[in-house]
Write a protein that holds these residues in place. Structure first.
Motif, short mmCIF file in Angstrom:
data_model
loop_
_atom_site.label_atom_id
_atom_site.label_comp_id
_atom_site.label_asym_id
_atom_site.label_seq_id
_atom_site.Cartn_x
_atom_site.Cartn_y
_atom_site.Cartn_z
N ARG A 120 -34.29 82.83 -15.62
CA ARG A 120 -35.44 84.01 -15.51
C ARG A 120 -34.78 85.36 -16.09
O ARG A 120 -35.63 86.00 -16.71
CB ARG A 120 -35.92 84.12 -14.29
CG ARG A 120 -37.02 82.91 -13.98
CD ARG A 120 -37.55 83.15 -12.42
NE ARG A 120 -38.62 82.21 -11.99
CZ ARG A 120 -38.94 82.03 -10.61
NH1 ARG A 120 -38.63 82.68 -9.71
NH2 ARG A 120 -39.93 81.13 -10.45
N ASN A 121 -33.53 85.53 -15.84
CA ASN A 121 -33.09 86.66 -16.40
C ASN A 121 -32.41 86.60 -17.86
O ASN A 121 -31.67 87.62 -18.25
CB ASN A 121 -31.86 87.30 -15.37
CG ASN A 121 -32.70 87.84 -14.04
OD1 ASN A 121 -33.78 88.22 -14.11
ND2 ASN A 121 -32.02 87.36 -12.73
N GLY A 122 -32.57 85.49 -18.43
CA GLY A 122 -31.94 85.37 -19.78
C GLY A 122 -30.77 84.82 -19.66
O GLY A 122 -29.93 85.10 -20.75
N ILE A 123 -30.17 84.44 -18.87
CA ILE A 123 -28.75 84.00 -18.85
C ILE A 123 -28.58 82.42 -18.82
O ILE A 123 -29.12 81.62 -17.87
CB ILE A 123 -27.82 84.46 -17.70
CG1 ILE A 123 -27.88 86.07 -17.59
CG2 ILE A 123 -26.49 84.00 -17.42
CD1 ILE A 123 -27.50 86.73 -16.31
N ASP A 124 -27.50 81.94 -19.76
CA ASP A 124 -27.64 80.39 -19.85
C ASP A 124 -26.32 79.91 -19.00
O ASP A 124 -25.25 80.27 -19.84
CB ASP A 124 -27.60 79.95 -21.17
CG ASP A 124 -27.46 78.36 -21.24
OD1 ASP A 124 -27.56 77.74 -20.40
OD2 ASP A 124 -27.13 77.94 -22.30
N PRO A 125 -26.08 79.49 -17.69
CA PRO A 125 -24.68 79.21 -17.23
C PRO A 125 -24.20 78.07 -17.72
O PRO A 125 -22.96 77.77 -17.77
CB PRO A 125 -25.34 78.76 -15.97
CG PRO A 125 -26.69 78.56 -15.83
CD PRO A 125 -27.21 79.30 -16.98
N THR A 126 -25.02 77.19 -18.56
CA THR A 126 -24.34 76.01 -19.27
C THR A 126 -23.94 76.10 -20.42
O THR A 126 -23.10 75.54 -21.17
CB THR A 126 -25.59 75.04 -19.36
OG1 THR A 126 -26.41 75.29 -20.39
CG2 THR A 126 -26.47 74.76 -18.08
N LYS A 127 -24.40 77.38 -21.20
CA LYS A 127 -23.64 77.79 -22.31
C LYS A 127 -24.23 76.79 -23.49
O LYS A 127 -23.55 76.77 -24.61
CB LYS A 127 -22.30 78.03 -22.61
CG LYS A 127 -22.04 79.05 -21.50
CD LYS A 127 -20.25 79.24 -21.67
CE LYS A 127 -19.85 80.42 -20.69
NZ LYS A 127 -18.33 80.43 -20.84
N GLU A 128 -25.13 75.92 -23.19
CA GLU A 128 -25.49 74.67 -24.18
C GLU A 128 -26.38 75.46 -25.25
O GLU A 128 -26.34 75.05 -26.46
CB GLU A 128 -26.13 73.60 -23.29
CG GLU A 128 -25.45 72.66 -22.87
CD GLU A 128 -24.48 72.23 -23.69
OE1 GLU A 128 -24.83 71.30 -24.71
OE2 GLU A 128 -23.24 72.29 -23.68
N VAL A 129 -27.28 76.43 -24.88
CA VAL A 129 -28.39 77.09 -25.69
C VAL A 129 -28.03 78.51 -25.97
O VAL A 129 -28.38 79.20 -27.07
CB VAL A 129 -29.75 76.54 -25.37
CG1 VAL A 129 -30.03 75.18 -25.26
CG2 VAL A 129 -30.04 77.28 -24.08
N GLY A 130 -27.53 79.21 -25.31
CA GLY A 130 -27.14 80.67 -25.30
C GLY A 130 -28.23 81.38 -24.59
O GLY A 130 -29.36 81.19 -24.44
N ASN A 131 -27.78 82.70 -24.33
CA ASN A 131 -28.59 83.48 -23.51
C ASN A 131 -29.65 84.07 -24.52
O ASN A 131 -30.84 84.24 -23.88
CB ASN A 131 -27.80 84.74 -23.29
CG ASN A 131 -26.68 84.64 -22.08
OD1 ASN A 131 -26.52 83.32 -21.48
ND2 ASN A 131 -25.80 85.42 -21.90
N GLU A 132 -29.51 84.19 -25.61
CA GLU A 132 -30.62 84.52 -26.41
C GLU A 132 -31.85 83.71 -26.64
O GLU A 132 -32.82 84.25 -26.50
CB GLU A 132 -30.23 84.86 -27.90
CG GLU A 132 -30.70 86.08 -28.83
CD GLU A 132 -30.92 87.30 -28.20
OE1 GLU A 132 -31.78 88.16 -28.02
OE2 GLU A 132 -29.95 87.86 -27.56
#
Length: 460
Positions: free
Chosen positions: A50-62
């Protein structure tokens, strides 16, 4: 109007149950075309999304910041969807039998919120029969609905390769299966919305389940063969990489390499197939033999690290070793079932102090799973051996000269009026040639260059 048309017109929604390395890319892809509910029981993970953070790094925060996915940990929101995709992990227990707890739990959660006219598609890797024999009864019990009459099920095995930026959801043929022709047609059309290269319609759900589980089993066996070759060639004093490079000049030689085989797929899935085989009265020979070789490679690497340290007269008990990379594969934060931990545990049995450097690894998962912490490269000094276990992109720029500086150095110390000198091995002059033990599991460095630079070099 059929369910597919309602989904396409945004009258109905699609839900993704499980927002991990598999579920997240699927949810993002569908959200570009239709309305998507992203559900996960992990409230902290949902809050990160919800805060725009991707912990998996699969798709990226953006991408996460700009997606239209309705992220939630409120299971009642699942009632808003009619097409459900279950993408939860299927690990093994300590005795290496299938742990169906996650998929059973997801089925119960979904069952409590299932509505008439829904289709449930499972993506988790399982042995043939799990979808229809285990998941369906749970869905029926929790929902009070009848499968085939009130709701339908399908199966579409995940083929996402974590950390791989080339082979993505959109570029890998998607296998789909349904309990009947109508369901199969709808499932195929829904996935065709996001899979550019198209889908393959499997003959049945069981066929699709079997196809998925043998894909990873085949890869596991091939890597086990490479690992066995490495063990043999090491005894012969032959460089395995040199042998493989030569063999690859033949057009039909399979391009596999030795290494540590962990993670939540290749290191796990074969046990699902052999478990079911045992239930049917057949004991696997090839698959389990391959698994044994691969499961033992962490210990093998640790033993050869110690042997090479002994060759240069290192005191093993109390020595210090740094390992670069602890995730189960390169360029991925996932530490689940990583075999690097086997190397660490084995070295600690010898009394070795192990430091870990990994800019990609999920620190929280590493601590929760193994009670291990990470160190920074700049803090590494005075080591007795260096192990490069995972070839992250961040490591490829490291030069041998930089690695050399991590080792214990020698200093000439004046010990009296006689102007005689003793050796202090903590700092000072460069260590003697071949006193630096470099274990390069995946062959990141050039063997000749490493040897010329003064390393005692070893790799699989």
């Amino acid at each position: 109007m059929c369910l597919y048309e309602k989904i396409l017109s945004c009258e109905e929604k699609v839900s993704i149950v499980g927002l991990g390395y598999v579920g997240m890319p699927i949810a993002v892809a569908f959200a570009k075309k239709i309305k998507v509910i992203g559900f996960d029981v992990n409230k902290e993970k949902v809050e990160l999304y919800r805060n725009g953070i991707d912990p998996t790094k699969e798709v990226g925060n953006e991408v996460i910041k700009n997606t239209t996915i309705d992220f939630t940990s409120d299971e009642s929101k699942l009632r808003e969807a009619k097409f459900h995709i279950v993408a939860v992990p299927t690990p093994v227990k300590e005795d290496r039998t299938p742990d169906l707890t996650p998929i059973e739990s997801a089925s119960r959660t979904l069952g409590r919120n299932l509505t008439r006219g829904s289709i449930v598609v499972f993506e988790s890797t399982v042995y043939p029969g799990v979808t229809e024999d285990i998941c369906v009864p749970i869905l029926e019990k929790e929902s009070g609905l009848k499968c085939g009459l009130d709701f339908k099920v399908g199966y579409s095995p995940e083929r996402i390769n974590p950390g791989d930026k080339v082979h993505r959801l959109e570029t890998i043929i998607k296998v789909v299966a349904g309990q009947d022709e109508e369901t199969l047609d709808i499932v195929a059309k829904v996935y065709e919305l996001v899979v550019d290269v198209g889908v393959y319609k499997a003959q049945s759900i069981r066929v699709a389940e079997a196809a998925k589980v043998i894909e990873n089993s085949q890869r596991d066996i091939n890597i086990a063969f490479m690992n066995e070759l490495s063990i043999i060639f090491n005894k012969m004093g032959i460089d395995t990489n040199a042998v493989l490079e030569t063999a690859r000049t033949k057009w039909n030689f399979l391009n596999f390499s030795p290494g540590l085989v962990g993670g939540h797929c290749i290191g796990v899935d074969p046990y699902y197939l052999t478990y079911k085989a045992e239930q049917m009265g057949y004991h696997s020979q090839i698959i389990l033999s391959g698994r044994k070789i691969n499961d033992d490679m962490g210990k093998y690497v640790a033993e050869h690290t110690v042997k090479n340290m002994i060759k240069v007269n290192k005191q093993i008990n109390g020595s210090k070793v740094v390992i670069f990379g602890v995730t189960f594969k390169e360029n991925c934060p996932d530490v689940r079932n990583t075999k690097v931990v086997d190397v660490i545990k084995e070295l600690e049995q010898y009394g070795v102090e192990v430091k870990i450097v990994d800019p990609s690894a999920d620190k929280e998962d590493l601590w929760n799973e193994y009670r291990l912490t990470l160190s920074n490269t700049e803090d590494i000094s005075g080591v007795d051996a260096v192990i490069f276990a995972v070839p992250h992109e961040e490591f490829k720029s490291i030069q041998l000269a930089e690695v050399k500086k991590m080792f214990k150095q020698k200093e000439l110390v004046n010990v009296g009026a006689s102007n005689e000198y003793a050796v202090n091995t903590d700092f000072g002059e460069e260590v003697d040639k071949n006193e630096c033990v470099l274990i390069d599991i995946k062959g990141m460095f050039n063997r000749n260059e490493a040897t010329d630079a003064g390393f005692l070099y070893w790799r699989l």
